[in-house]
Design a protein around this motif. Sequence first.
Motif, mmCIF file in Angstrom:
data_model
loop_
_atom_site.group_PDB
_atom_site.id
_atom_site.type_symbol
_atom_site.label_atom_id
_atom_site.label_comp_id
_atom_site.label_asym_id
_atom_site.label_seq_id
_atom_site.Cartn_x
_atom_site.Cartn_y
_atom_site.Cartn_z
ATOM 1 N N GLU A 191 -23.159 -18.767 -3.085
ATOM 2 C CA GLU A 191 -24.020 -18.959 -1.919
ATOM 3 C C GLU A 191 -25.419 -19.409 -2.300
ATOM 4 O OE1 GLU A 191 -23.947 -15.468 0.469
ATOM 5 O OE2 GLU A 191 -21.806 -15.640 0.950
ATOM 6 N N GLN A 192 -25.834 -19.112 -3.519
ATOM 7 C CA GLN A 192 -27.152 -19.524 -3.989
ATOM 8 C C GLN A 192 -27.019 -20.187 -5.362
ATOM 9 O OE1 GLN A 192 -29.649 -16.040 -3.904
ATOM 10 N NE2 GLN A 192 -29.906 -16.107 -1.687
ATOM 11 N N ILE A 193 -27.872 -21.175 -5.626
ATOM 12 C CA ILE A 193 -27.862 -21.892 -6.898
ATOM 13 C C ILE A 193 -29.225 -21.705 -7.554
ATOM 14 C CG2 ILE A 193 -27.398 -24.076 -8.049
ATOM 15 C CD1 ILE A 193 -25.028 -23.111 -6.452
ATOM 16 N N PRO A 194 -29.358 -20.754 -8.472
ATOM 17 C CA PRO A 194 -30.659 -20.550 -9.130
ATOM 18 C C PRO A 194 -31.064 -21.772 -9.963
ATOM 19 C CG PRO A 194 -29.176 -18.666 -9.481
ATOM 20 C CD PRO A 194 -28.353 -19.771 -8.907
ATOM 21 N N GLY A 195 -32.368 -22.098 -9.908
ATOM 22 C CA GLY A 195 -32.899 -23.164 -10.752
ATOM 23 C C GLY A 195 -32.748 -24.559 -10.206
ATOM 24 N N VAL A 196 -32.202 -24.730 -9.007
ATOM 25 C CA VAL A 196 -32.008 -26.069 -8.479
ATOM 26 C C VAL A 196 -33.327 -26.599 -7.914
ATOM 27 C CG1 VAL A 196 -31.369 -25.340 -6.142
ATOM 28 C CG2 VAL A 196 -30.509 -27.496 -7.053
ATOM 29 N N ALA A 197 -33.571 -27.889 -8.129
ATOM 30 C CA ALA A 197 -34.768 -28.522 -7.588
ATOM 31 C C ALA A 197 -34.579 -28.754 -6.094
ATOM 32 C CB ALA A 197 -35.029 -29.851 -8.301
ATOM 33 N N THR A 198 -35.556 -28.323 -5.304
ATOM 34 C CA THR A 198 -35.440 -28.455 -3.854
ATOM 35 C C THR A 198 -36.375 -29.519 -3.289
ATOM 36 O OG1 THR A 198 -37.048 -26.666 -3.593
ATOM 37 C CG2 THR A 198 -34.718 -26.059 -3.550
ATOM 38 N N GLY A 199 -37.188 -30.146 -4.131
ATOM 39 C CA GLY A 199 -38.101 -31.185 -3.667
ATOM 40 C C GLY A 199 -37.856 -32.488 -4.394
#
Length: 223
Positions: free
Chosen positions: A51-59
Motif C-alpha cells: 500500500e505504500q512505497i518508501p523512498g519513491v519520488a513524488t515530485g
Amino acid sequence: MTDATAPQINRRAVLRTGMLAATAALVLSACSPGSLLLGDPPQLYRLTAPEQIPGVATGGPDWQLSVERPTASAALDTSRVVLQRGRSEIGYFARANWTDRTTGMMQSLMVDAFLNARSHVSVAPASVGLRPDFTLQSELLNYQAQYPAEGAGAPVIRLEVNTRLVTMPDRRIVAQKRFEIRQPAVTDGVQPVINAFDAATDRFLQELVVWAIDAGTAALPPR
C-alpha cells in the motif's frame, strides 16, 4: 423351437441390462461431489501490492508508463504454486493455486504498486493502449519455493526478474536492472510458503517502483 430358445434370450437381455445399469451407476458416482475420483478442489491464493512505497519520488515532470505483461518459461507461467528441489527438479504444491497465471498476476501487481506510490507518473497496463513515454518490459526468471537439496527444512522463495525501461515510440532501452530476492519461509507448509511469496513480492515491487520512477524521470527529454 421358439419356446426353447426364448428363456436364453431373456437371460442375456437381463444380464446386459444389469451391466449397463452398473456402468451408469459408476459414471454417476464419479460425477458426484463426494467422489474420490475428483478429489478436493485447490485452495486459491491472491497476492496484493504494497500500500505504500518508501523512498519513491513524488515530485517532478509528469510522464506516462505502460507496464507490459512479463515473459516467463512454461514451467513458471502457470496458476500453480511452483516448488523446486535441488537444482533441476520442478514441482507444484498440491491443491494450492494462484487466482491467475503468474505473469498476469505479476503484471497486475506491478500496476497496482505504481498506482499506490501516488507519484507524478501515470501508469496503466499495456493492453489499455496509451501513448506512453516509456514502457516497462520484464522477464520472470525465477518465482518458486526453493527447498534444500536434501529435502529437509523450510524453503526459501527465489524471485528473479530482468527489467528494461524502454522509450516510446523509438523503443530504445534507457535503463535495465536485474532484481534478485530471497525470502525464507518461517516453516514448511502451504500457508507459511504463501506468506513468504507475499513478502518477497512486496520487496521486489517496492524496489522496482523506486528504480523505474527515478530512471524514467532522469531519462526524460527536455520539454
